[in-house]
Design an enzyme around this catalytic site. Structure first.
Site: not given
Length: 423
Positions: A60, A62-63, A305, A324
């Site tokens: 998990h 996020h790029l 994450d 985040g």
């Protein structure tokens, strides 16, 4: 490809002292330490007793790219992953445009092939535009190698749509990845309801929303025989619900984000947006319950994450700042310092939770330490420190709670995809 002779390494899970030869991107030989000499022309890597373990796989992350390159890029996110001992990851689909069709997936794969030193497997969306209104073509996503489908941080509120999506996708062998949530309950919440939220005057996101949401999506998956992976479990009640359901649902798995194992709502302090996450950081009792769920196998994986944000975004008012943390750069050192070193988890459990099980869920072969397999491993020195400075970070983002701190343990080298990366 170069040949490397790794001298005096210690297998993290067994304590065995070994020497290794890596040639042509493969582990050519493993022998007891001191029992063999370096091959002619080989580059010597003196592990100095550092631990060797399989490369971690993060389910998990996020790029950012495409669409949010101001936050993160594929090249920087995957360099950060490598820096943190991660040799493979699954990319969330919340780019711009989102990953809701095979053309977008193909474009991402091509970018990763050009720019990423680690293995990247994309996720696809459940609904077009991740808007929760219309199904996408799941068979075309599957044809591009997609294993999980998710609308990332969005949980479809239309249960009929989700039910029919599961009916359609289940025979394709695709896994639904969903958070436990009831959006109507959590829409205005920005942190855990607690003395901290009361003191700061911030709206709380009810714990029961996660627990109701988990029970709902598991029941939908049971009714449709769909595979379900529950993302970022954060509450004791959520973990207990999964524990009970697992007794009768074999195709059910779950993950916990690293930050939910390390921090609580009290870390928010005086509106520190670094600690604004989704789901929010919870109570100490929830943190303890999540660790117990890892120990007994209720929760299957620990994930980063990794959610990048710009400094400007995180400097906004707490209510509007994005959630985040960026944790890829420090993933393995943080696991060691906060979970292994205090005795909460063993190295064997870390390998299961962060290496073996994630790859199993991705239908990938294990990254094993044996002769004749691809070299996919990490050298980690528990006696050195990771000093987290601006210059240390490979990630484009700086929203990490470890900035300016020293973490026990340091990634010394990573071998993956035929290359050696020495730090």
């Amino acid at each position: 490809m170069s040949t490397y002779f790794i001298r005096n390494a210690c297998v993290a899970t067994t304590g065995d002292k070994i020497d290794m030869t890596v040639a042509g991107g493969m582990i050519e030989s493993i022998s007891p330490a001191g029992s063999q000499t370096a091959p002619s022309g080989a580059s010597l890597v003196d592990a100095g007793g550092s631990l060797v373990l399989p490369g971690l796989f993060d389910l998990h992350a996020h790029l950012g790219q495409p669409g949010y390159e101001n936050r993160e890029r594929i090249a920087t996110a995957t360099a950060a992953a490598l820096h943190g001992g991660v040799t493979g990851l699954q990319a969330m689909p919340d780019t711009s445009p989102v990953m809701d069709n095979s053309a977008q997936i193909q474009s991402l794969l091509e970018l990763c092939q050009e720019q990423s030193p680690v293995t990247v497997i994309p996720t696809g969306c459940i609904t077009k535009g991740a808007e929760g209104k219309e199904q996408v073509s799941y068979d075309s996503l599957r044809a591009k190698g997609v294993q999980f489908i998710t609308d990332a941080d969005h949980v479809p509120s239309n249960m009929l749509l989700l039910y029919r999506a599961m009916q359609y996708a289940a025979p394709l062998g695709i896994t639904f990845a969903l958070r436990g949530d009831v959006p109507a309950l959590t829409a205005k919440g920005v942190m855990h309801p607690s003395p901290t939220s009361y003191r700061l005057g911030l709206a709380g996101s009810p714990v029961c929303a996660e627990e109701i949401g988990i029970d709902t999506i598991i029941r939908l998956a049971a009714a449709t025989e769909a595979s379900l992976h529950i993302q970022t479990v954060s509450t004791a009640g959520g973990a207990e619900a999964i524990r009970q359901w697992k007794k009768e649902r074999p195709n059910l798995s779950a993950e916990v984000a690293l930050h939910h194992l390390l921090f609580t709502h009290e870390n928010v302090g005086d509106y520190d947006t670094t600690y604004k996450t989704l789901p929010p950081l919870r109570d100490q009792k929830d943190k303890d319950a999540l660790i117990a769920a890892l120990q007994d196998g209720t929760i299957d994986c620990i994930v980063s994450d990794h959610t990048p944000a710009t400094p400007f975004e995180k400097k906004q008012d707490f209510c509007v700042a994005p959630h985040g943390m960026a944790l890829l750069d420090t993933f393995l050192p943080a696991l060691y310092a906060h979970l292994v070193k205090p005795g909460l988890l063993t190295w064997h459990q870390i390998v299961t939770l962060c290496c073996d099980t994630p790859r199993k869920l991705m239908h990938l072969p294990n990254a094993t330490l044996e002769a004749g397999v691809s070299a996919d491993f990490v050298l980690f020195n528990p006696d050195e420190n990771t000093v987290v400075t601006e210059d240390f970070l490979k990630s484009r983002s700086r929203n990490t709670p470890f900035l300016g701190q020293t973490i026990p343990g340091k990634v010394q080298a990573v071998f993956v995809n035929g290359k050696a990366h020495l730090f």
